[in-house]
Scaffold this active site. Structure first.
Site, short mmCIF file in Angstrom:
data_model
loop_
_atom_site.label_atom_id
_atom_site.label_comp_id
_atom_site.label_asym_id
_atom_site.label_seq_id
_atom_site.Cartn_x
_atom_site.Cartn_y
_atom_site.Cartn_z
N CYS A 82 0.83 -1.20 0.00
CA CYS A 82 0.00 0.00 0.00
C CYS A 82 0.87 1.26 0.00
CB CYS A 82 -0.96 0.00 1.18
SG CYS A 82 -0.16 -0.11 2.81
N HIS B 241 -1.82 1.18 7.71
CA HIS B 241 -2.08 1.33 6.28
C HIS B 241 -1.55 2.67 5.79
CE1 HIS B 241 -4.03 0.24 2.59
NE2 HIS B 241 -4.96 1.18 2.65
N ASN C 118 -7.40 6.23 -0.17
CA ASN C 118 -7.06 4.86 0.19
C ASN C 118 -6.62 4.12 -1.07
OD1 ASN C 118 -6.97 2.16 0.95
ND2 ASN C 118 -8.90 2.21 2.08
N TRP D 236 -6.47 1.17 -1.79
CA TRP D 236 -7.29 0.02 -2.14
C TRP D 236 -8.29 0.37 -3.24
CZ3 TRP D 236 -8.79 -2.20 3.36
CH2 TRP D 236 -7.67 -2.83 3.91
#
Length: 342
Positions: free
Chosen positions: A99, A255, A279, A281
């Site tokens: 990440c 994260h 984010n 993701w």
């Protein structure tokens, strides 16, 4: 008549931004020309399409045995390197704990000149396609040009690692592969620091701020960073049990995120300082004040509402500066020129 001054042409230095050194002595143009001449797709023997390049600890032995390396033309009918420009919303994280790397990518997509440096424009799946691509990184203080073939690891016909939301777009997957080659394997990217990614993409200087003891003018520094076209990333504290636990407020523990903007809005006669966060993701957002569904957006002017609120589940969200400092424990600011950080 006054004597003319000697004019010396400035020599380009190998390893500079304008003349990166071919990594492992692999020259992109020469290799591509050879492949086109022989009508053979490039196969990179220095980063082979096998388990060595994936590395240990990422996949189970069962899955490792069923990995199939495929080129994009084997996956989709009309593969493209880039579709409608590179965007921070293009990709989603795969089965790799990188990440931090993807958060750094999200930051550089906001700067076209940096993206063009990292992803040279002289390549595509259409003109002179030969199964070979190249990407540039600042590695140990020197710029290098990293060549890769376009064989990507798949399971059940799907990319294992980073993948695009647009099925025929492949710049994130190939960029990730080139970065994995630079460090020896995909497994080498499992866990890292945003600051390292920002430095490797820019060659710039960076500074890390502890948000638990943030200076009173932290938001103002971030505002200046945006105006100076600096890049910013942030991270959340590790959880007590395991990383990547999603808290009730939507924030993920342990994260990395990208900071994509700051602004001020007027709400009930008060000026509120906001921070926009992404984010990597590609989904999963903050659920508190100033989030996409927050009723506080009904208290701002119609112009601010229209300008700043984008109610989409794309992983990007707004939060107040106070909540930002409570939710994140570290902020990284990276500049190509160090003047902002002095």
């Amino acid at each position: 008549m006054a004597p003319q001054k000697n004019k010396r042409r400035k020599r380009e230095v190998v390893g500079s931004r304008t003349l990166p050194k071919p990594y492992l002595d692999q020259d992109f143009k020469k290799l591509r020309k050879s492949c086109i001449t022989t009508s053979v797709k490039f196969t990179d023997e220095k980063f082979p399409a096998d388990r060595r390049s994936i590395g240990s600890g990422l996949l189970s032995s069962t899955n490792m045995g069923t990995v199939v390396w495929k080129r994009p033309p084997e996956l989709v009918d009309n593969p493209c390197l880039i579709v409608d420009g590179e965007s921070r919303f293009d990709y989603s994280q795969g089965d790799l704990g990188n990440c931090w790397f993807l958060a750094a990518i999200g930051a550089i997509t906001l700067q076209k000149d940096i993206m063009d440096q990292v992803i040279p424009t002289d390549q595509s799946f259409q003109k002179d396609y030969a199964g070979i691509f190249h990407f540039r990184f600042c590695y140990n203080g020197k710029w290098v040009d990293v060549v890769v073939d376009d064989q990507l690891p798949t399971l059940n016909g799907k990319l294992i690692f980073v993948h695009c939301k647009t099925m025929n777009e492949f710049w994130p997957a190939l960029l990730e592969k080139a970065y994995a080659k630079l460090f020896g394997s995909y497994a080498a990217l499992h866990g890292g620091y945003i600051s390292d990614g920002l430095r490797d993409f820019t060659g710039g200087a960076y500074r890390i701020y502890n948000l638990r003891n943030a200076p009173n003018n932290m938001w103002d520094l971030m505002d200046q960073a945006v105006k100076k076209q600096a890049l910013m990333g942030c991270g959340t504290p590790q959880g007590r049990t395991s990383a990547n636990t999603v808290l009730p407020n939507g924030i993920v523990e342990g994260h990395a995120y990208t900071v994509t903007g700051v602004t001020k809005v007027q709400s009930q006669l008060q000026l509120v300082k906001l921070v926009r966060v992404l984010n990597p993701w590609g989904e999963g957002e903050w659920k508190g004040d100033w989030s996409d569904k927050s009723p506080l957006w009904n208290e701002v002017s119609p112009d601010d509402y229209k300008t700043w609120l984008e109610d989409k589940n794309n992983g990007e969200f707004w939060m107040s500066m106070g909540d930002f400092c409570k939710s994140f424990d570290e902020l990284d600011i990276c500049c190509i020129t160090p003047d902002f950080l002095i």
